[in-house]
Design a protein around this motif. Structure first.
Motif, short mmCIF file in Angstrom:
data_model
loop_
_atom_site.label_atom_id
_atom_site.label_comp_id
_atom_site.label_asym_id
_atom_site.label_seq_id
_atom_site.Cartn_x
_atom_site.Cartn_y
_atom_site.Cartn_z
N LEU A 100 24.83 48.17 51.25
CA LEU A 100 26.07 48.96 51.21
C LEU A 100 26.08 49.99 52.33
CD1 LEU A 100 26.47 49.57 47.36
CD2 LEU A 100 27.95 48.17 48.81
N ALA A 101 24.93 50.65 52.55
CA ALA A 101 24.89 51.71 53.58
C ALA A 101 25.00 51.12 54.98
CB ALA A 101 23.60 52.52 53.43
N MET A 102 24.09 50.18 55.28
CA MET A 102 24.04 49.66 56.66
C MET A 102 25.06 48.56 56.90
SD MET A 102 20.00 49.61 57.54
CE MET A 102 19.19 49.62 55.97
N GLY A 103 25.12 47.59 55.97
CA GLY A 103 25.99 46.43 56.18
C GLY A 103 27.46 46.78 56.04
N LEU A 104 27.82 47.42 54.91
CA LEU A 104 29.25 47.67 54.67
C LEU A 104 29.73 48.95 55.36
CD1 LEU A 104 31.81 46.74 53.25
CD2 LEU A 104 31.13 48.04 51.24
N CYS A 105 29.08 50.09 55.07
CA CYS A 105 29.56 51.35 55.66
C CYS A 105 29.31 51.38 57.17
CB CYS A 105 28.88 52.54 54.98
SG CYS A 105 29.35 52.64 53.25
N ALA B 113 26.67 38.85 56.73
CA ALA B 113 25.59 38.46 57.65
C ALA B 113 24.48 39.50 57.63
CB ALA B 113 26.14 38.30 59.06
N TYR B 114 24.85 40.77 57.60
CA TYR B 114 23.82 41.81 57.63
C TYR B 114 23.05 41.87 56.31
CZ TYR B 114 21.25 45.49 59.78
OH TYR B 114 20.21 46.20 60.34
N ALA C 70 16.94 49.25 66.45
CA ALA C 70 18.40 49.09 66.41
C ALA C 70 18.78 48.34 65.13
CB ALA C 70 18.85 48.32 67.63
N LEU C 71 20.07 48.41 64.76
CA LEU C 71 20.54 47.68 63.58
C LEU C 71 21.24 46.38 63.97
CD1 LEU C 71 22.10 50.48 61.33
CD2 LEU C 71 19.79 49.57 61.29
N THR D 38 23.68 36.98 64.22
CA THR D 38 22.92 37.38 63.03
C THR D 38 21.42 37.30 63.32
OG1 THR D 38 24.70 36.48 61.67
CG2 THR D 38 22.65 36.96 60.55
N ALA D 39 21.02 36.24 64.01
CA ALA D 39 19.61 36.10 64.38
C ALA D 39 19.20 37.23 65.33
CB ALA D 39 19.36 34.75 65.03
#
Lengths: 142, 214
Positions: free
Chosen positions: B111-116, B86-87, B68-69, B47-48
């Protein structure tokens, strides 16, 4: 000929007869310049911006930032202004600030200590997980 | 890709917060059961890493820059639920400390980056791993960037249709989907390639130590 004279006078009196002219006046004014950059220092160049006077949802000024990423505008007579700047890819800002007026200069903003913030954030994350680890350990020992 | 404050209408971010609230509750269910003493330090480190990666700007073709993500490596190593939680934490910190992404837009970003992004990564990896595991990881990472890019571009591009002044001018983000889709997606096709390379390196490191969940 007699019939033409009143017609000419009438045409000359119509406001649209003058509407295509654009006059100009060069004036010395104190403008506000807000420099916008990405985190890596790249200028937020040639992007759209809008300026709103406090309490108004009608733009006071609209324009594009210059090559250095500067949004330059004449501030409204009083109160805070809201500056919104947009790039088509979703980058941008929505700021509220009190602009310097009457030729005064704004104090230079303090330099952002990015590495310190980065370390603080990483430390905070690790601390949060450290606390969570204590709960996990307690669960195991119960 | 982080949407700032003031770009999304309340008609967008309020329902997004409701949806994200449900998704966060779903992801947090059974969290203490899922995590153990070995997983928590690994999740903390990854996560860090994702938090740091999201703040390092890299020049990309076309005179712009991107970052980067790190969501694909979280999803492949820890699963969708943990990656999403975490995201979301990463996005909240980036927003609060650096102004990278807004608090009102946090739910849409999460929702967009973390979940999808996590779902895209895990789905692509599971669909392709039988063919070639390294390629599956690379495609998963690429998809974890491009799908959120598409969703963010749509969320932004729909704003002029959702909220307007009486004269029809947009109240929030001013560009429609015809502008936002290419503007967001084209750079993210390149960013996805960088994300793929990075995720493959992390994946190999993690697989050698048997850390992988997907």
């Amino acid at each position: 000929m007699r019939r033409l004279i009143p017609l000419c006078l009438m045409l000359a009196a119509l406001p649209p007869a003058f509407a295509h002219e654009v006059h100009h006046a060069v004036e010395a004014q104190n403008a506000v310049s807000v420099r916008l950059t990405f985190a890596d220092g790249q200028p937020f160049a040639f992007e759209a911006f809008e300026v709103y006077a406090a309490g108004s949802d009608k733009p006071h000024a609209v324009g594009r930032t210059d090559a250095q990423g500067r949004a330059v505008f004449l501030s409204p007579p009083s109160g805070e202004v809201r500056l919104r700047a947009f790039a088509a890819d979703g980058h941008g800002v929505d700021l509220k600030f009190d602009p310097p007026r009457g030729g005064a200069s704004a104090a230079a903003p303090a330099a952002e200590d990015r590495p310190a913030k980065l370390m603080f954030g990483a430390g905070l994350l690790l601390a949060l997980f450290g606390i969570f680890q204590l709960f996990v350990r307690r669960k195991k020992t119960q | 890709m982080h949407i700032p404050d003031g770009f999304l209408s309340p008609q967008t971010y309020l329902p997004a917060y409701a949806a994200a609230g449900l998704a966060w509750a779903w992801a947090a269910r059974g969290l203490r059961r899922t995590l153990d003493e070995e997983t928590v330090p690994r999740l903390a480190a990854m996560t860090a890493l994702a938090y740091g990666l999201g703040l390092v700007m890299v020049p990309i073709p076309g005179g712009t820059s991107g970052h980067a993500l790190g969501v694909a490596m979280l999803a492949l190593l820890f699963g969708v639920r943990l990656a999403f939680l975490a995201y979301s934490l990463v996005l909240a910190l980036q927003s609060l400390l650096f102004g990278a992404g807004g608090i009102t837009a946090l739910a849409v970003n999460a929702l967009a980056m973390g979940l999808c992004g996590s779902l895209a990564a895990v789905a692509a990896f599971r669909g392709l791993r039988r063919l070639d595991e390294t390629a599956a990881v690379a495609v998963a990472a690429w998809a974890s960037v491009v799908l959120p890019g598409l969703l963010v571009a749509l969320a932004l591009g729909l704003q002029p249709a959702i909220a307007q002044r009486e004269d029809g001018t947009p109240l929030f983000f001013p560009f429609g989907p015809a502008v936002t889709l290419p503007a967001v997606l084209i750079p993210h096709l390149f960013i996805g390639a960088g994300e793929a390379l990075l995720t493959v390196l992390v994946w190999r490191f993690a697989r050698a130590r048997k850390w992988c969940a997907a």
